[in-house]
Write an enzyme that holds these catalytic residues in place. Structure first.
Site, mmCIF file in Angstrom:
data_model
loop_
_atom_site.group_PDB
_atom_site.id
_atom_site.type_symbol
_atom_site.label_atom_id
_atom_site.label_comp_id
_atom_site.label_asym_id
_atom_site.label_seq_id
_atom_site.Cartn_x
_atom_site.Cartn_y
_atom_site.Cartn_z
ATOM 1 N N HIS A 112 0.855 -1.186 0.000
ATOM 2 C CA HIS A 112 0.000 0.000 0.000
ATOM 3 C C HIS A 112 0.896 1.242 0.000
ATOM 4 O O HIS A 112 1.858 1.313 0.772
ATOM 5 C CB HIS A 112 -0.895 -0.014 1.244
ATOM 6 C CG HIS A 112 -1.865 1.123 1.271
ATOM 7 N ND1 HIS A 112 -3.041 1.102 0.539
ATOM 8 C CD2 HIS A 112 -1.829 2.315 1.905
ATOM 9 C CE1 HIS A 112 -3.676 2.248 0.741
ATOM 10 N NE2 HIS A 112 -2.976 3.004 1.558
ATOM 11 N N SER A 144 3.815 0.533 2.742
ATOM 12 C CA SER A 144 3.645 -0.508 3.753
ATOM 13 C C SER A 144 3.312 -1.830 3.067
ATOM 14 O O SER A 144 2.492 -1.861 2.156
ATOM 15 C CB SER A 144 2.475 -0.188 4.686
ATOM 16 O OG SER A 144 2.547 1.129 5.189
HETATM 17 C C1 GRF Z 1 1.429 0.787 -6.494
HETATM 18 O O1 GRF Z 1 1.475 2.128 -6.105
HETATM 19 C C2 GRF Z 1 0.816 -0.023 -5.391
HETATM 20 O O2 GRF Z 1 1.099 0.442 -4.115
HETATM 21 C C3 GRF Z 1 -0.628 0.164 -5.671
HETATM 22 O O3 GRF Z 1 -0.738 0.158 -7.064
HETATM 23 C C4 GRF Z 1 0.485 0.569 -7.644
HETATM 24 C C5 GRF Z 1 0.920 -0.537 -8.540
HETATM 25 O O4 GRF Z 1 1.948 -0.232 -9.390
HETATM 26 N N1 GRF Z 1 -1.407 -0.786 -4.934
HETATM 27 P P1 GRF Z 1 2.598 -1.366 -10.276
HETATM 28 O O5 GRF Z 1 1.496 -2.010 -11.127
HETATM 29 O O6 GRF Z 1 3.247 -2.371 -9.365
HETATM 30 O O7 GRF Z 1 3.590 -0.647 -11.139
#
Ligand code: GRF
Length: 200
Positions: A112, A144
């Site tokens: 997150h 986190s």
């Molecule tokens: C990240 O910011 C993650 O925390 C959130 O979605 C985004 C995913 O990015 N849950 P990616 O697809 O891993 O580049």
């Protein structure tokens, strides 16, 4: 005594940069896990290409046209087929039901983009998180990794790391700084998860 590597199933919906961080980490022989499948609820996303390039089995389970039970049942079956021990949510944009989470109790991690328990819960995803952090005039944010429980973003945190919020930050500049940290801590959190399992 040698321990078998954990089999990870990664669930994605998008670009998969966190998936890439896990792929890169799992290429080191001392990493305690290997990715045995990648599942996306969206077709054509770059995360699937990343899985393909790394020769990791991957599948699309579209949420459209299926009810939640059918959708989750298909994911569950794939995870079982690929002998998954640990499910890593990496930018997976569907909320999993309490039934699904119960089947994988204590074995699902999520990343997150904030310092939980702050700025978590329903509606707190993507740019909404960073907007809220800036609006609240926080001096720091971060990322986190936590164990997924039925309450959205409420499970125990395994690892988190902070970054400063700069006075001229926009949600995009803050998101980029946080994303760098996500890539750093997700593999470390998997290591920590594996360490806890083997020390039981
Ligand atoms: C990240 O910011 C993650 O925390 C959130 O979605 C985004 C995913 O990015 N849950 P990616 O697809 O891993 O580049």
């Amino acid at each position: 005594m040698t321990h078998h590597k954990l089999n990870i199933g990664v669930l994605i919906s998008g670009g998969g940069s966190n998936l890439q961080a896990l792929i890169d980490a799992s290429e080191h022989s001392d990493f305690p896990a290997k990715i045995t499948c990648v599942i996306s609820n969206k077709d054509g996303v770059y995360g699937l290409t990343r899985a393909d390039l790394a020769c990791i089995p991957h599948a699309v389970v579209p949420h459209k046209g299926l009810n939640r039970e059918e959708f989750e049942q298909q994911i569950h079956q794939l995870l079982c087929q690929h002998k998954v021990d640990l499910v890593c949510l990496a930018g997976f944009m569907r909320i999993l039901s309490a039934d699904f989470i119960a089947k994988w109790e204590g074995k699902i991690l999520n990343i997150h983009p904030a310092l939980l328990p702050k700025f978590g819960g329903e509606g707190m995803y993507g740019h909404h998180v960073h907007e809220a952090v800036i609006t609240a005039k926080e001096s720091e944010s971060g990322a986190s990794v936590h164990i997924v429980t039925a309450g959205c973003d409420e499970g125990p945190v395994i690892l988190q790391k902070s970054v400063p919020v700069e006075p001229d930050d926009t949600p995009d500049t803050l998101a980029a700084r946080v994303l760098d940290i996500e890539h750093e801590i997700y593999p470390l959190a998997v290591k920590e998860f594996a360490r806890r399992l083997t020390s039981l």
